[in-house]
Write an enzyme that holds these catalytic residues in place. Structure first.
Site, short mmCIF file in Angstrom:
data_model
loop_
_atom_site.label_atom_id
_atom_site.label_comp_id
_atom_site.label_asym_id
_atom_site.label_seq_id
_atom_site.Cartn_x
_atom_site.Cartn_y
_atom_site.Cartn_z
N ARG A 1 22.00 -132.73 -35.95
CA ARG A 1 20.75 -131.90 -36.60
C ARG A 1 21.34 -130.94 -37.63
NH1 ARG A 1 21.95 -127.40 -35.67
NH2 ARG A 1 20.37 -126.76 -36.63
N ASP B 1 17.19 -126.26 -45.96
CA ASP B 1 17.07 -128.02 -46.07
C ASP B 1 16.82 -128.58 -47.19
OD1 ASP B 1 16.55 -126.96 -43.04
OD2 ASP B 1 17.05 -128.79 -42.72
O1 MRU Z 1 15.30 -129.24 -37.51
P1 MRU Z 1 16.71 -128.96 -37.69
O2 MRU Z 1 17.54 -128.31 -36.47
O3 MRU Z 1 17.76 -129.75 -38.29
O4 MRU Z 1 16.81 -127.66 -38.87
C1 MRU Z 1 17.79 -127.03 -39.27
C2 MRU Z 1 17.68 -126.00 -40.11
O5 MRU Z 1 16.56 -125.62 -40.42
C3 MRU Z 1 18.71 -125.20 -40.64
O6 MRU Z 1 18.67 -124.07 -40.88
C4 MRU Z 1 19.23 -126.08 -42.04
O7 MRU Z 1 19.23 -127.49 -42.04
C5 MRU Z 1 20.30 -125.54 -42.55
S1 MRU Z 1 21.89 -126.11 -41.72
C6 MRU Z 1 23.32 -125.44 -42.38
#
Ligand code: MRU
Length: 345
Positions: free
Chosen positions: A52, A240
């Protein structure tokens, strides 16, 4: 400092290989790697968050296309098969743009190459490994630029995990923390727990304490309290998907942190690579927000925490408006949201 890649292509023989990744669902209880060998396994690994974090799932997507190509060898519609399987992997999580960005990079090779199937597989593997290595380099640059905005002895608040585990290595927001720590070991971090999946508690505190960085875990509702007490100097989070006007999608709860930071006159920074900027969308209103399983909210450690009569809704991300963002730290420098378009010039 995590020296191993979070996700990497491991070649087993000429047309055999696996995507080897740290299983992030097990941390902090266990540190274990898993080998993803098929397209179906990759879809699942991204969906259930074995891997993730936007940049890490981008690389996983690139590996997914390699697996798709290997599975499609010898089939009558080699290229169409790959595209179909790549679309399937791309549908595993909708918000982080890095996934479709990396898949597109791989599909460009498939579509534009007149080479043999074997050669195309080889080119895809080469490109996936190049993307892995570039990710680490990019994060180091983000860290270097970002460390300049961290005051001496500062306490940095971060939300979710934008660290080495969310990328191939070093991290984006935590890359800034790491690079700042190298220059000034007195900096401190406040890490939001980040409900419902607790990436802050499980992953961010794990990473930072292993590096010897002074880290305090707080729950998601506590940030404003510590801001009012002048205990937070700056907020740095990842993203994201960033719209061209600077509106930034990140883990649910980020928006609330940004509002609290604005109220208390605390600078709020996003740290993200150019690949997280979606130039095809003008504002954050166009960002698709992933809705996740209600059980992530209602069940902790396999036990329900509430009655099953209650309504539950579980968006994985929110969008912080550009007006709340002081700057966006990228591998090309720090941009004000309204100047972000310049990165494409
Ligand atoms: O649901 P996730 O754990 O994939 O969400 C991750 C995030 O929101 C992070 O802050 C984002 O992907 C940036 S990672 C460098």
């Amino acid at each position: 400092m995590q020296t191993e890649k979070t996700v990497e292509w491991v070649k087993l023989s000429n047309f055999k290989g696996v995507s080897r990744m740290i299983d992030q669902t097990l941390i902090p209880y266990e540190y274990k790697k898993v080998d993803i060998k098929t397209v179906d396994e990759m879809y699942n690994a991204i969906k259930i968050m074995i891997v993730r974090g936007a940049p890490a799932i981008g690389i996983a997507g690139a590996h997914g296309v390699v697996l798709a190509a290997i599975e499609s060898m010898g089939k009558p519609n080699f290229k169409e098969e790959i595209i179909k399987k790549a679309d399937y992997i791309n549908s595993s999580r909708p918000t982080a743009v890095n996934l479709s960005w990396a898949i597109k990079k791989q599909l460009d090779i498939v579509k534009n190459s007149q080479e043999s199937e074997e050669k195309i597989v080889e080119l895809l593997i080469e490109n996936a490994i190049k993307l892995e290595d570039e990710d680490i380099e990019i994060n180091k640059k983000i860290g270097e630029y970002g460390s300049a905005i961290i005051p001496k002895g500062a306490t940095i608040l971060t939300h979710c995990n934008a660290g080495a585990l969310a990328t191939v290595g070093h991290g984006t927001a935590l890359g800034v923390v790491r690079s700042a720590f190298e220059k000034d070991p007195t900096i401190k971090v406040f890490a939001d727990e980040t409900r419902p999946r607790q990436q802050g508690a499980r992953l961010t505190t794990y990473e930072l304490t292993r590096d010897g960085i002074n880290t305090t875990l707080i729950t998601d509702g506590m940030g404003a309290y510590f801001m009012k007490k002048n205990m937070i100097d700056v907020v740095v989070v990842g993203a994201d998907r960033i719209a061209l006007n600077g509106d930034s999608a990140n883990k649910i709860g980020t928006y609330m942190v940004a509002i609290a930071a604005k109220y208390h006159n605390i600078p709020f920074y996003i740290a993200a690579p150019k690949s997280t900027i979606d130039a095809s969308i003008k504002t954050g209103d166009e960002i698709v927000i992933e809705l996740r399983d209600k059980k992530e909210v209602t069940v902790i450690n396999d036990k329900p925490i509430c009655t099953d009569k209650v309504n539950v809704i579980n968006p994985g991300f929110d969008v912080t408006p550009a007006s709340l963002i002081t700057g966006i730290i990228t591998e090309y420098g720090i941009f004000k949201p309204e100047e972000l378009y310049k990165i494409f010039e």
